[in-house]
Enzyme design. Structure first.
Site, PDB file in Angstrom:
ATOM      1  N   ASP A  45       0.878  -1.165   0.000  1.00 40.59           N
ATOM      2  CA  ASP A  45       0.000   0.000   0.000  1.00 40.59           C
ATOM      3  C   ASP A  45       0.922   1.223   0.000  1.00 40.59           C
ATOM      4  OD1 ASP A  45      -2.301   1.671   0.345  1.00 40.59           O
ATOM      5  OD2 ASP A  45      -1.892   1.727   2.493  1.00 40.59           O
ATOM      6  N   ASP A  47      -0.093   5.112   1.171  1.00 39.58           N
ATOM      7  CA  ASP A  47      -0.297   6.012   2.307  1.00 39.58           C
ATOM      8  C   ASP A  47      -0.322   5.242   3.623  1.00 39.58           C
ATOM      9  OD1 ASP A  47      -0.642   8.392   0.701  1.00 39.58           O
ATOM     10  OD2 ASP A  47      -2.564   7.546   0.097  1.00 39.58           O
TER      11      ASP A  47
END
Length: 273
Positions: A45, A47
């Protein structure tokens, strides 16, 4: 059977090393896997995993965009933490204003959609400028892990709900030497954002890998749900806003990636078999 580890931006690790004729070093498990073992794909991922972008990046950029558009809205740290329960920036603004009321002058659906799109575009520009100025650093352990993976000839990719341009700017700015070898699969490239598994399904298809051979790195319960729905194992690296979330179903739950290497990823994935 030994396995070769490939990365798609998520955390992992390797402990043993073999000395190469050139004087460099290479993971012993990777060298063995290269002889024909099953490949492991790691998916990151963006953020909260690569960098703490939410509180000090996206939130700040949203507020600046609101001000530029004369929108009387300010998302403080606590409120933004609650808003993160909704995946995606455009979806986040829409959900917020559906709950508290829309800004004056935006009474019909068409105007609301146009406002959200314009704000999100400007927010992304502000956020990318912040990245380019070096205001948002990588989280601990991220660069060493990616360096080890890329230099070992492994696959690395990022799977995010964020705008593709924003993710690309982060990777190109903070992971410059490795960026050309890191494909990006973003929220605006799929029909449904996390917790739907779409972005991880896309990554598996584009990379040509079996979901069961993937290790995902996420920082939120929403991301964990997306990974597991795609049939992938998931390691969680908790971020500022996700300390108290329920991560039941994660293979591992870590504070950050410091000290994590490719062998740790291999061992964690094998534990799910």
């Amino acid at each position: 059977m030994m396995r070769l580890v490939s990365l798609a931006l998520v955390a992992g690790g390797v402990s043993g090393f073999a000395v190469l004729p050139s004087g460099g070093r290479r993971s012993m498990s990777l060298a063995a896997g290269a002889a024909g073992g099953e490949k492991i794909t790691l998916l990151f991922d963006c953020d909260g995993v690569l960098a703490e972008t939410e509180r000090d990046g996206h939130r700040v950029a949203f507020n600046q965009a609101f001000g530029e558009f004369d929108i009387a809205c300010d998302w403080d740290v606590d409120l933004y933490g609650k808003l993160l329960e909704v995946g995606g920036g455009k979806e986040r603004m829409t959900a917020h204003w559906n709950e508290v009321g829309w800004p004056a002058g935006y009474d019909d659906e068409e105007k609301r959609v146009e406002l959200v799109k314009a704000l999100h575009l400007r927010k992304t520009e502000i956020f990318m400028d912040m990245l380019k100025r070096g205001e948002i650093p990588l989280r601990p352990g991220v660069e060493p892990l990616i360096k080890e993976a890329v230099e070992g000839g492994l696959k690395v990719a990022v799977c995010s709900t964020s705008n593709e341009k924003a993710v690309a700017t982060l990777v190109e700015t903070l992971l410059t030497p490795y960026a050309p070898k890191i494909p990006i699969y973003a929220g605006d490239m799929v029909a449904k954002k996390k917790p739907a598994p779409d972005v991880y399904n896309m990554a598996a298809t584009e990379l040509g890998v079996d979901p069961k051979s993937c290790m995902v790195f996420e920082d939120t319960a929403i991301g964990l749900q997306a990974a597991t729905a795609a049939g992938m194992a998931c390691t969680v690296t908790k971020s500022i806003y996700t300390e108290n979330e329920d991560f039941t179903g994660a293979v591992r739950v870590l504070g950050n990636l410091e000290g994590t290497d490719l062998s740790a990823c291999d061992a964690a994935l094998k534990s799910t078999a």
